[in-house]
Design a protein around this motif. Structure first.
Motif, PDB file in Angstrom:
ATOM      1  N   VAL A 107       0.841  -1.202   0.000  1.00  0.00           N
ATOM      2  CA  VAL A 107       0.000   0.000   0.000  1.00  0.00           C
ATOM      3  C   VAL A 107       0.879   1.256   0.000  1.00  0.00           C
ATOM      4  O   VAL A 107       0.577   2.237  -0.681  1.00  0.00           O
ATOM      5  N   GLN A 110       2.025   1.848  -3.484  1.00  0.00           N
ATOM      6  CA  GLN A 110       0.906   2.332  -4.294  1.00  0.00           C
ATOM      7  C   GLN A 110       0.692   3.829  -4.058  1.00  0.00           C
ATOM      8  O   GLN A 110       0.439   4.588  -4.997  1.00  0.00           O
ATOM      9  N   THR A 135       1.215   5.079   6.627  1.00  0.00           N
ATOM     10  CA  THR A 135       0.930   5.272   5.201  1.00  0.00           C
ATOM     11  C   THR A 135       0.933   6.759   4.843  1.00  0.00           C
ATOM     12  O   THR A 135       1.481   7.155   3.810  1.00  0.00           O
ATOM     13  N   LEU A 167      -7.066   4.368  -1.686  1.00  0.00           N
ATOM     14  CA  LEU A 167      -6.382   3.217  -1.099  1.00  0.00           C
ATOM     15  C   LEU A 167      -7.049   2.937   0.239  1.00  0.00           C
ATOM     16  O   LEU A 167      -7.779   3.785   0.751  1.00  0.00           O
ATOM     17  N   GLN A 169      -6.731   1.024   4.351  1.00  0.00           N
ATOM     18  CA  GLN A 169      -6.052   0.291   5.425  1.00  0.00           C
ATOM     19  C   GLN A 169      -6.295  -1.203   5.189  1.00  0.00           C
ATOM     20  O   GLN A 169      -7.348  -1.599   4.662  1.00  0.00           O
ATOM     21  N   THR A 170      -5.359  -2.049   5.606  1.00  0.00           N
ATOM     22  CA  THR A 170      -5.467  -3.486   5.289  1.00  0.00           C
ATOM     23  C   THR A 170      -6.379  -4.258   6.230  1.00  0.00           C
ATOM     24  O   THR A 170      -6.714  -5.412   5.946  1.00  0.00           O
ATOM     25  N   PRO A 194      -7.042   0.690  -6.490  1.00  0.00           N
ATOM     26  CA  PRO A 194      -5.889  -0.211  -6.654  1.00  0.00           C
ATOM     27  C   PRO A 194      -6.243  -1.394  -7.539  1.00  0.00           C
ATOM     28  O   PRO A 194      -7.412  -1.783  -7.630  1.00  0.00           O
ATOM     29  N   ASP A 198      -6.811  -4.031  -1.301  1.00  0.00           N
ATOM     30  CA  ASP A 198      -5.900  -3.577  -0.240  1.00  0.00           C
ATOM     31  C   ASP A 198      -6.168  -4.285   1.083  1.00  0.00           C
ATOM     32  O   ASP A 198      -5.249  -4.508   1.869  1.00  0.00           O
TER      33      ASP A 198
END
Length: 315
Positions: A107, A110, A135, A167, A169-170, A194, A198
Motif C-alpha cells: 500500500v 501504491q 501510510t 487506497l 487500510q489493510t 488499486p 488492499d
C-alpha cells in the motif's frame, strides 16, 4: 455432576497471519543475533500476550525512536512507519530492522505511485491507527485525505475530481469498505482504485469465517486486543450477522453471564492472537461445560513472507 453441553464452532482460518508471524520472528531472531536488549518501536503486533512474551526474551518496547539508546538495535512494528522514522534511524547510525507487513508495504508503494502520477489520494481507514499514520508518512503532506465513513465521503472537498485515487487500510471491515468505495465512485466517477484488494487476505478470510459460523451459533467470542483493528472488525461482523459477540484478550476475562442461555458458541481469534489463547479459552469453557468442538474451515491459508536480508541466514 453433569455439565451442560456447549457446542463450539471454531473458525478456520483464525489467529496469526503471515505478516504477524514474520514480525514476531524478526524480533526473536534479532534478539538471537544481537543479544538482549533489542528495542521495538511501538507494539510489534497488537496483542498483550505476544508483547509480554517478547519482553521476557529481551525486547524493550518504546513509542518513539528517541527512546532508543545510541548503538542499540531497533525493530519497526508490523503496522509500518512514516519514512521519517528509518531516516532518523539512519541519521543516528542505528542498526534497524523493518518488520512492516509486506501487504502494508505494498500500500505504501501504491501511495507513492499515485502521488507521482499527480493524483490526490482518498485513504479509507481509522484515524490514529499506526498503519494509517505510517501510510500518510510515505507521501508529502496534503496529498492524501482520510475518510472513515460514507458521511465523510459526502463532506469531502476535492480540488480536482478528475485526478483522484483511493487506497485502504489493510484491516478494515470488508462490507463497510465496499460501501465507502461505492459512495466514493458515485460521487467521483473518475476515481481510480488499486489493481488488487488492499484489505489483506487474512482480514477478509477471518471475516468470511465469522459469517459462515454466525447462523449456527447463539453467541461469538473473539480473542484479540482492544486496539487490534482486525479483531474489532470480527466482533462487528458477527453483530451485523445478528449474533451477540464479545472481544476478550484472555480466557480469564470470560464473563460467564455472557453464556447464559447459550448452547452453541462461535470462537475466533484476530490475526495477532496466538493459537495458545484459543486453547486456553476452550480449557476454561471445559470447567463448566461438556464441550463439543467443531472446526469450520472456509479456506486454507498457506502464505509465508520472506525475512529481511541478514536475518534469513540466522533463521
Amino acid at each position: 455432576m453433569t455439565y451442560p453441553v456447549l457446542q463450539l464452532f471454531i473458525a478456520a482460518p483464525r489467529g496469526f497471519c503471515a505478516g504477524v508471524d514474520r514480525a514476531i520472528r524478526i524480533v526473536e531472531l534479532a534478539i538471537e543475533k544481537h543479544g538482549p536488549p533489542v528495542y521495538v518501536r511501538h507494539e510489534i503486533v497488537h496483542n498483550r500476550f505476544v508483547v509480554d512474551s517478547l519482553k521476557a526474551k529481551g525486547a524493550v518496547f518504546v513509542e518513539e525512536l528517541d527512546e532508543v539508546p545510541d548503538g542499540a538495535p531497533v525493530v519497526f512494528s508490523a503496522h509500518g512507519v512514516p519514512k521519517s522514522v528509518p531516516t532518523a534511524a539512519q541519521d543516528r547510525g542505528l542498526d534497524y530492522l523493518d518488520a512492516t507487513c509486506p501487504l502494508v508495504s505494498k500500500v505504501h508503494r501504491q501511495a507513492e505511485r499515485q502521488v507521482a502520477a499527480g493524483r490526490h489520494i482518498v485513504f479509507i481507514g481509522h484515524a490514529g491507527h499506526p498503519e494509517v499514520i505510517g501510510t500518510f508518512g510515505q507521501v508529502p503532506a496534503g496529498t492524501m485525505t482520510l475518510v472513515e465513513t460514507v458521511d465523510d465521503v459526502a463532506k469531502m472537498e476535492v480540488a480536482d475530481p478528475l485526478n483522484l485515487s483511493f487506497l485502504t487500510q489493510t484491516t478494515l471491515s470488508v462490507d463497510d469498505t465496499a460501501e465507502i468505495v461505492a459512495a466514493l465512485k458515485r460521487r467521483f466517477p473518475a476515481v481510480e482504485g488499486p489493481r488488487g484488494e488492499d484489505i489483506c487476505y487474512a482480514t477478509s478470510n477471518r471475516q468470511a469465517a465469522v459469517k459462515a459460523i454466525a447462523p449456527r451459533v447463539d453467541a461469538m467470542l473473539v480473542i484479540g486486543a482492544p486496539n487490534s483493528s482486525n479483531s474489532l472488525r470480527l466482533v462487528e461482523v458477527a453483530e451485523r450477522e445478528g449474533v451477540k459477540a464479545k472481544l476478550i484478550q484472555r480466557a480469564a476475562e470470560l464473563d460467564w453471564a455472557f453464556l447464559d442461555g447459550v448452547s452453541t458458541l462461535g470462537i475466533t481469534a484476530g490475526a495477532s492472537a496466538p493459537e495458545l489463547l484459543v486453547r486456553e479459552l476452550v480449557d476454561r469453557l471445559s470447567e463448566r461445560f461438556q464441550v463439543v468442538e467443531r472446526e469450520v474451515e472456509t479456506t486454507r491459508e498457506n502464505i509465508a513472507f520472506k525475512l529481511p536480508r541478514g536475518l534469513d541466514a540466522a533463521a
